[in-house]
Design an enzyme around this catalytic site. Structure first.
Site: not given
Ligand code: UD1
Ligand code: CA
Length: 457
Positions: A15, A73, A79, A102, A378, A381, A406, A424
């Site tokens: 986004r 990753q 996550t 973030d 001084n 200008a 100047s 000047g």
């Molecule tokens: C996550 C939480 C949610 C929480 C929310 C808060 C999980 C499953 N859910 O959701 O419970 O309320 O954060 O903001 O954890 N990222 C990776 N690799 C991935 C996916 C994400 O590094 O495969 C990183 C993203 O860059 C980000 C963070 O993990 O910095 C959170 O990922 P995001 O997709 O924003 O999680 P949410 O779905 O918002």
């Molecule tokens: Ca998020």
């Protein structure tokens, strides 16, 4: 007990609609990820691991100076999958603090609370009550006890009524974390490996799970869009403005103040609206900064006044302004400008890599580059130092009490002795001895009886 910090930064940030990875977007002039690193520095973790993925090379090279370790990753399967990548790097015991790259304004105080609560033995979640919890993982409790986190997309209608949400920050016993993340599955609405599923695993094993609630929304706000980034920028600027005002700095309007770096202020400093401070700026006692100034990497001594619309950029060399100096309006001070006490630099005057001694003045429309200017000079200008011959730069040395008229051009290298006067309109290419008058311009001639040409009909 070892503390390890893991920062998740592999997500795409779709986004933001930017070519720059989200965690490198800037808040107050610094990458979001850099804020997270800076704010957790006081915890003195044994190790910090950054999980990269989207734009991994860019993120890793931008953070190369951080002394953090990187794991990649690829692809990004959630996550929990992100944390799986860190398992080979994590030690056998201790506490792991998990953060998002973030979410830049997390406080050291809150993270310390989580780490101390965990103590290598308990799972501690940072939570917050949202009036609109849509999209967040919900904290499912039975009485006081935390039972699970359920992601919004997987939550029942009843669970969606829960307003307490997971913030994305947790402290986990490292040994269990490693075991749990390897046992995750992706049988859920998004087909992802959810880190949040480890909560139910902890509960099943009888490990204590604590939910620590923060009342400060700002510290857990993440950045997903340019609007959220701008909102967080204003919140952060307000925090910085409040801290300065608490220390006695008088800001004309804290909503129209931007600090992208460090600002150190003495007593009775006044800053008018719409000023931007970048890098490291020091303002001495009683300094006044007029409206609409941009000041970067500079030291401004006590009592100096920087009038409206002045641009000061010290870059890496710095700029210094002496006590009681008057600068601007509409002045430009560039790297290496070193101005002594009571120097006056007026409108449309540019100074670069030049030293001006006490009381020297250049009040209008002038350029001083690679010059050494004595006391009380001084400088008229429209006068300039011609410091560049097309290949090399040369110095102009102007002794004390010199008066440059100047519209003069001082062709460097050239030296003007103390007390000399330059007429000047002169173009000076040879040294001028102390006390002498030098005039180097066409002689004025008058032709009597001359008539202007008339237009032919
Ligand atoms: C996550 C939480 C949610 C929480 C929310 C808060 C999980 C499953 N859910 O959701 O419970 O309320 O954060 O903001 O954890 N990222 C990776 N690799 C991935 C996916 C994400 O590094 O495969 C990183 C993203 O860059 C980000 C963070 O993990 O910095 C959170 O990922 P995001 O997709 O924003 O999680 P949410 O779905 O918002
Ligand atoms: Ca998020």
């Amino acid at each position: 007990m070892a503390l390890n910090i893991v920062i998740m930064a592999a997500g795409k940030g779709t986004r933001m609609k930017s070519a720059l990875p989200k965690v490198l977007q800037k808040l107050a002039g610094r990458a979001l990820l850099q804020h997270v690193l800076d704010r957790t520095a006081p915890l003195q973790a044994a190790q910090r691991i950054i999980i990269t993925g989207h734009g991994a090379e860019q993120v890793e090279s931008a953070m190369a100076a951080s002394a953090a370790d990187f794991v990649r990753q690829m692809p990004q399967l959630g996550t929990g999958h992100a944390i799986q990548q860190t398992v080979p790097l994590l030690p056998a015991s201790g506490t792991t603090l998990i953060l998002s790259g973030d979410t830049p304004l997390i406080t050291a105080e809150t993270t310390r609370r989580l780490v101390e609560g965990c103590a290598g033995e308990k799972l501690v979640l940072l939570t917050i009550d949202y009036s609109d919890p849509t999209g967040y993982g919900r904290i499912v409790r039975e009485g006081e006890a935390v039972k699970a986190i359920v992601e919004h997309k997987d939550a029942s209608a009843e669970q969606r009524q829960i307003r307490e949400c997971y913030t994305g920050v947790m402290a986990v016993p490292t040994a269990q974390l490693k075991r749990w993340v390897m046992a995750l599955n992706n049988n859920n609405a998004q087909g992802e490996f959810y880190l949040t599923d480890i909560v139910a695993m902890a509960v099943a094993e009888g490990l204590p799970v604590l939910g620590v609630k923060t009342a400060d929304e700002t510290e857990v706000l993440g950045v997903n869009s340019p609007m959220q980034l701008a909102d967080l920028e204003r919140r952060f600027q307000r925090q910085q403005a409040d801290a300065l005002m608490e220390a006695g700095v008088r800001l004309a309007d804290p909503a129209r103040f931007d600090l992208r770096g460090d600002l150190v202020c003495g007593q009775d400093v006044e800053i008018d609206v719409n000023c931007i401070f970048e890098g490291r700026v020091e303002l001495g006692n009683d300094v006044r900064i007029g409206a609409n100034c941009v000041i970067r990497n500079a030291r401004i001594a006590a009592g100096a006044c920087i009038h409206e619309f002045t641009h000061i950029d010290g870059e890496s060399l710095g700029v210094s302004v002496g006590e009681g100096a008057l600068i601007g309006p509409f002045a430009r001070l560039r790297p290496g400008a070193q101005l002594g006490a009571e120097v006056h630099i007026g409108n449309f005057v540019e100074v670069k890599n030049s030293t001006l001694a006490k009381g020297a003045k250049a009040n209008h429309l002038a350029y001083l580059g690679d010059a050494t200017v004595g006391e009380r000079v001084n400088y008229g200008a429209g006068s300039i130092t011609a410091n560049y011959d097309g290949a090399n730069k040369h110095r102009t040395v102007i002794g004390a009490d010199v008066h440059v008229g100047s519209n003069c051009v001082l062709v460097a290298p050239v030296e003007i002795g103390a007390g000399a006067t330059i007429g000047g309109g002169s173009t000076i290419t040879k040294p001028v001895a102390a006390g002498e008058l030098a005039v180097a311009r066409g002689k004025q001639v008058s032709i009597s009886g001359w008539t202007r040409p008339a237009k032919k009909r």
